[in-house]
Design an enzyme around this catalytic site. Structure first.
Site, PDB file in Angstrom:
ATOM      1  N   CYS A   1       4.945  -2.129  -9.304  1.00 22.45           N
ATOM      2  CA  CYS A   1       4.369  -1.716 -10.592  1.00 22.45           C
ATOM      3  C   CYS A   1       4.570  -0.229 -10.833  1.00 22.45           C
ATOM      4  CB  CYS A   1       2.882  -2.071 -10.687  1.00 22.45           C
ATOM      5  SG  CYS A   1       2.565  -3.824 -10.589  1.00 22.45           S
ATOM      6  N   ASP A   3      -6.949   8.174 -11.278  1.00 17.19           N
ATOM      7  CA  ASP A   3      -6.837   6.771 -10.885  1.00 17.19           C
ATOM      8  C   ASP A   3      -7.065   6.704  -9.376  1.00 17.19           C
ATOM      9  OD1 ASP A   3      -6.118   4.249 -10.139  1.00 17.19           O
ATOM     10  OD2 ASP A   3      -4.064   4.341 -10.919  1.00 17.19           O
ATOM     11  N   GLN A  13      -6.049   3.715  -5.142  1.00 18.50           N
ATOM     12  CA  GLN A  13      -5.539   3.785  -3.769  1.00 18.50           C
ATOM     13  C   GLN A  13      -6.254   4.824  -2.917  1.00 18.50           C
ATOM     14  OE1 GLN A  13      -3.598   1.635  -2.529  1.00 18.50           O
ATOM     15  NE2 GLN A  13      -2.629   0.700  -4.303  1.00 18.50           N
ATOM     16  N   HIS A  46       1.138   4.272 -11.276  1.00 21.26           N
ATOM     17  CA  HIS A  46       1.204   2.810 -11.366  1.00 21.26           C
ATOM     18  C   HIS A  46       1.320   2.470 -12.860  1.00 21.26           C
ATOM     19  CE1 HIS A  46      -0.456  -1.320 -11.221  1.00 21.26           C
ATOM     20  NE2 HIS A  46      -0.184  -1.311  -9.940  1.00 21.26           N
ATOM     21  N   LYS A  88      -9.708  -3.666  -3.643  1.00 21.92           N
ATOM     22  CA  LYS A  88      -8.891  -2.896  -2.698  1.00 21.92           C
ATOM     23  C   LYS A  88      -9.749  -2.253  -1.616  1.00 21.92           C
ATOM     24  CE  LYS A  88      -5.234  -1.597  -5.992  1.00 21.92           C
ATOM     25  NZ  LYS A  88      -4.218  -2.644  -5.862  1.00 21.92           N
TER      26      LYS A  88
END
Lengths: 143, 403
Positions: free
Chosen positions: B358, B192, B195, B115, B218
């Site tokens: 993104c 990261d 997600q 991202h 999220k």
């Protein structure tokens, strides 16, 4: 107008069967216009003789609204003086911002069908891409 | 009927299909109920008050930190830094650890699937420190091979930034392998988890991640609260990110000594209400359980991909196996720009994402300008998937094609 009707009644026709999507043989000005965030990309080509837009075309890729809007714009500006084309661009921007009068909007002919884009903020930049690019080109001449 | 649906006020009395969960999830009523309870019973500035409300506010804030630590398997609460979101967490590491430890000629390794939030901070560090930004490439289905990892990790690699799950491909990257190999080279790894944390159990110690970032919004939490996890020795050696109140021990006219972890990285009045909301969201997710969440998502994703694959003119990106999509299904309809697709679906009360997600370098690598993306969560239903697939088969018609 609901967006599906907008596509059906006007956008699809100009997107799938554009009248002016090809390269001009002898343009006097060429400018690329891009919407970086959506990837809409047009290459606007004008032939200007004695301040009159005698021919125009575009090439590129992008969403149906960006491509159809550019095609409709070219329909309108061929044969116009550049001042008049600039005035139409102002009117189109005004229509999208909701500041143009009904009389002004009428001068946009078919392009007036995109009036309801003003209620779809995410699609405004698609609709104005061609107009924004043309305005930049014509203002360049005036500099 | 999905038993979790009723927990979400936003779904009441309408037939909206919300398939943009990779962007942000919906929030159950209890998240805001907890935030309101904090507001109505103990709102005060945490961490310094000498009276009951502030003590209570501090307790609630630190309790949230404890819950977040347990959620990802951190050994100690002080390894959890509250930020605004995963983006801020990654920037914190780039501006502090990155600027202090990466130098000229060093390499920063990230994947092509990152991202923008895990690309731009490293571009900044690379530019300022004259370091090299190197990309792990993937196969067309999003797989990063062992050979690729081994060939890109060098003795000059100082930091690896890797998305745990790609927000476009949905593929889960082999983070444990990357971390093990990176550590052999002496590199530090930031994962990261924006997600992944909402969709699968996370154990930062088992993974051996040096840094792990995720966002609250999220995973059913409020916007504006996120987490950075870090190994204690790394966090202790890092200079502060932002400076000001709440993060100091002593301040003189010329200098200051900084507070202990985690407060060193939490300058200014903290987002205690957000932290309380995040805690409520984590508890809600834990009550449902990742086994249920993963099973539901997998069933829905399999159905969605199967329906899309049988629809003419539709291309689905990513892995063949629906269980490797983490609820993310990125696709295109031939001849239809994704923005047009999203616009006509909007009129059918179907909400999806369209564009570059993104991840412009990845779009370029895939050879597409943009894509449409449907992303699912445990509160979505088979009926929604079916209605979505039915409408997808009509999109070309709405956009003027004869078939």
């Amino acid at each position: 107008m609901e967006i599906k009707s907008l596509y059906r009644e006007i956008v699809n026709e100009h997107n799938l069967y554009p009248g002016h999507k090809y390269d001009l043989e002898n343009p006097t000005m060429v400018l690329q216009g891009i919407n970086p965030s959506c990837g809409d990309d047009i290459n606007l080509q004008l032939r200007i003789e004695d301040d009159i837009i005698t021919d125009a075309s575009f090439n590129g890729s992008g969403c149906a609204i960006s491509q159809a809007s550019a095609d409709m714009m070219i329909d309108l500006i061929i044969g116009k003086r550049k001042e008049e084309a600039l005035r139409l661009a102002e009117t189109f921007m005004g229509m999208i911002k909701g500041t143009a009068t009904a009389g002004q909007i009428e001068s946009l002919e078919e392009a007036a069908a995109l009036q309801d884009i003003s209620h779809m903020p995410a699609r405004v930049k698609c609709a104005v891409l061609g107009w924004r690019t043309m305005r930049q080109m014509l203002e360049e001449i005036n500099k | 009927m999905n038993p979790y649906r009723k927990d979400f006020p936003i779904f009441e009395g309408n037939d909206k299909i919300y398939f943009d969960n990779a962007a942000t999830t919906q929030r159950p009523a209890r998240v805001f109920a907890e935030m309101t309870a904090f507001n109505d019973t103990c709102n005060a500035n945490p961490l310094r008050g000498l009276y009951a409300w502030s003590v209570e506010a501090t307790d609630r804030y630190e309790q949230a930190r404890h819950t977040a630590a347990a959620f990802i398997g951190a050994a100690q609460d002080c390894q959890i830094i509250f930020t605004r979101n995963a983006t801020e967490s990654i920037n914190l590491v780039a501006y502090t650890w990155g600027m202090a430890n990466i130098g000229e000629g060093d390499e920063i390794l990230i994947s092509i699937m990152e991202h923008h939030s895990n690309i731009l901070p490293w571009q900044m560090v690379a530019r300022q420190k004259k370091a090299r930004l190197v990309y792990l490439e993937c196969l067309p289905d999003g797989t990063i091979t062992d050979e690729e990892i081994e060939s890109k990790l060098t003795d000059r690699t100082k930091l690896v930034g890797i998305g745990h799950v790609s927000n476009v491909m949905g593929v889960t990257n082999p983070v444990e392998k990357i971390i093990a190999l990176a550590h052999q080279k002496g590199a530090v790894v930031l994962v990261d988890g924006a997600q992944s944390a909402p969709h699968m159990p996370i154990d930062v110690r088992k993974m051996d991640a040096d840094f792990f970032a995720f966002s609250g919004h999220k995973l059913c939490g409020p916007m504006g609260i996120g987490v950075l996890y870090g190994k204690k020795e790394l966090l202790e050696d890092m200079p502060p990110f932002l400076t000001g109140g709440e993060m100091i021990e002593y301040v003189t006219r010329e200098s200051a000594t900084y507070a202990e972890l985690p407060h060193k990285f939490e300058a200014g009045t903290v987002n205690a209400t957000g932290a309380v909301g995040l805690e409520a969201a984590i508890r809600y997710i834990q009550e449902i359980g990742f086994e249920t969440i993963m099973k539901t998502e997998e069933t829905l994703t399999a159905r969605l991909i199967a329906r899309l694959r049988e629809t003419p003119h539709v291309t689905v990106y990513g892995q063949e196996d629906p269980s490797k999509h983490c609820g993310i299904v990125t696709f295109n309809i031939e001849g239809c720009h994704p923005h047009d697709v999203a616009s006509v679906l909007d009129t059918e009360n179907i909400y999806i994402r369209a564009g570059h997600h993104c991840a412009q370098p990845l779009m370029k690598w895939m050879g597409v300008g943009s894509t449409a993306r449907a992303s699912l969560y445990f509160y979505n239903t088979e009926e929604e998937v079916d209605r979505f697939a039915d409408k997808i088969s009509q999109v070309r018609g709405w956009l003027g094609y004869g078939d």
